[in-house]
Design an enzyme around this catalytic site. Structure first.
Site, short mmCIF file in Angstrom:
data_model
loop_
_atom_site.label_atom_id
_atom_site.label_comp_id
_atom_site.label_asym_id
_atom_site.label_seq_id
_atom_site.Cartn_x
_atom_site.Cartn_y
_atom_site.Cartn_z
NE ARG A 45 -7.35 -37.44 -17.72
CZ ARG A 45 -7.09 -38.22 -16.66
NH1 ARG A 45 -6.69 -37.68 -15.53
NH2 ARG A 45 -7.23 -39.52 -16.74
CE1 TYR A 99 -10.23 -11.66 -20.56
CE2 TYR A 99 -10.88 -13.58 -19.27
CZ TYR A 99 -10.72 -12.95 -20.49
OH TYR A 99 -11.07 -13.60 -21.64
CG ASP A 171 -4.09 -12.54 -15.32
OD1 ASP A 171 -3.17 -12.36 -16.14
OD2 ASP A 171 -5.25 -12.86 -15.66
CE LYS A 196 -6.22 -13.21 -24.29
NZ LYS A 196 -6.62 -12.83 -22.95
C1 PLP Z 1 -7.47 -13.40 -22.01
C2 PLP Z 1 -7.22 -13.25 -20.56
C3 PLP Z 1 -7.52 -14.28 -19.66
C4 PLP Z 1 -8.19 -15.57 -20.10
O1 PLP Z 1 -7.38 -16.29 -20.96
P1 PLP Z 1 -7.93 -17.39 -22.00
O2 PLP Z 1 -6.68 -17.92 -22.59
O3 PLP Z 1 -8.82 -16.68 -22.97
O4 PLP Z 1 -8.68 -18.41 -21.19
C5 PLP Z 1 -7.23 -14.08 -18.33
N1 PLP Z 1 -6.67 -12.95 -17.89
C6 PLP Z 1 -6.38 -11.93 -18.72
C7 PLP Z 1 -5.76 -10.70 -18.18
C8 PLP Z 1 -6.64 -12.05 -20.09
O5 PLP Z 1 -6.35 -11.04 -20.91
#
Ligand code: PLP
Length: 381
Positions: A45, A99, A171, A196
């Protein structure tokens, strides 16, 4: 070292463990520990197995950042960061187009925790001063909006944050370090959904936080308490996926531009949204900021929801599924997925119509992809 070399080499232990060319997974929840002075307590953790540490080093190196830490998901990266840096009574300035999960966290959970959020227009940073409060601690933006791919005034965001002593957070999931390295541009923290592009194979869920050491340290302390750590096996897969990031993303940049140009000239297509096209409202800004325009594009068909559904049904290569950034081409209709919860009136204001399609371009042969899209469009009309 250049980015491509860092992707392969950064984080590798020296000397290599038993000479292993591929970093082994330390699939161990706990490690021997006697509590001697200076001895580090290793525990799953705490995100500090040797697999985690190598991954953190690789991620930090990509943006020439001081530090990085991985999390259980992209949302875990976002929530852990905000909860570590802001407390009850504090105020956050955030871009108004975010998002879906992030927007819900900001508008539901943060107010419930006593943290106030004001949503602002990311492309007009000159309007932000009016929203500033004494309790403002941080500004939060995304590199590109989803699904219309507008690029905020990112340099303006950095300057605004510096001028007012705020932590700047971006982000950067859609651009990846191949197309933009936010920390090198002056952002304090750059966040990722590694689910992603960074992993790139649609086979795990993970997140990452990259940036200033003092901030990453504070976030890691919060992460230990919230338990938003990443499992060692997912670390191993992400570390492996990262090695091909530049190859994948450059291929996806090129293919997305080819497909966007093809769609723009097609009689079945009403409008194409891709920042690499001169017709896109963010084209000039994106060209100045980014090394590539990314692998996601959106387009609107003539003929409404029915035409869009017929198009999706006919595709043979692209998989109809949410998410993005994998080696396989994925396609969605945002009103049926990411923007399902948004009322029709609001969607219309945002420019998201029933016939809008979002495409996350994979690494398949681009001529095959165009041929497939072409035959599906013919059947949609
Ligand atoms: C998918 C996504 C997230 C969230 O990510 P997870 O791995 O699904 O928790 C946050 N920001 C953007 C721009 C995303 O495409």
């Amino acid at each position: 070292m250049k980015l491509d070399t860092k992707l392969v080499l950064a984080g590798e232990p020296s000397p290599r463990i038993l000479g292993a060319v591929t970093l082994p997974t330390f699939q161990s929840a706990t490690f021997q520990y006697r509590g001697a002075p200076g001895e580090e307590l290793r525990y799953g953790r705490y995100n500090n197995t040797p697999t985690h540490l190598a991954l953190h080093q690789k991620l930090a190196a990509l943006e020439s950042a001081e530090a990085a830490v991985v999390t259980a998901s992209g949302m875990a990266a976002i929530s852990t960061t905000i909860l570590a840096l802001l407390r009850s009574g504090d105020h956050l300035l955030a871009q108004n187009c975010l998002y879906g999960g992030t927007l819900e966290f900001f508008t539901r959970d943060l107010p419930a925790a006593g943290i106030e959020v004001t949503l602002v227009d990311g492309s007009r940073t000159e309007s932000w001063s009016a929203a500033l409060k004494r309790a403002t601690r941080a500004v939060y933006v995304e590199v590109m909006t989803n699904p219309l791919l507008e690029v905020a005034d990112l340099q303006g965001v950095v300057e605004f944050a510096r001028a007012h002593g705020l932590v700047s957070i971006i982000d950067n999931t859609f651009a990846t370090p191949v197309n933009l390295r936010p920390v090198e541009k002056g952002f304090d923290l750059s966040l990722y959904s590694c689910t992603k592009y960074l992993n790139g194979h649609s086979d795990l869920v993970a997140g990452a936080i990259v940036g200033k050491a003092a901030l990453v340290e504070a976030i890691t302390a919060k992460l230990k308490r919230l338990g938003t750590c990443l499992d060692p096996h997912a670390c191993f897969l992400l570390y492996r996926g990262l090695k091909t990031l530049a190859l994948r993303v450059r291929c996806q940049n090129q293919s997305a531009l080819r497909i966007a140009s093809f769609l723009q000239g097609h009689p079945q297509v009403r409008r194409v949204y891709y920042p690499g096209l001169p017709s896109h409202p963010s084209h000039i800004r994106a060209s100045a900021l980014l090394d590539g325009f990314g692998g996601v594009l959106s387009f609107e068909l003539h003929g409404g929801a029915e035409a869009a559904e017929r198009f999706l049904e006919r595709l043979r290569i692209a998989v109809v599924a949410p998410s993005l950034g994998g080696v396989e081409t994925l396609v969605t209709r945002p009103v049926a997925t990411s923007h399902r919860g948004v009322p029709p009136g609001e969607r219309q204001k945002l420019g998201i119509s029933e016939a809008l399609i979002r495409l996350s371009v994979g690494i398949e042969d681009v001529d095959d992809l165009i041929a497939d899209i072409s035959q599906a469009l013919e059947h949609a009309g």
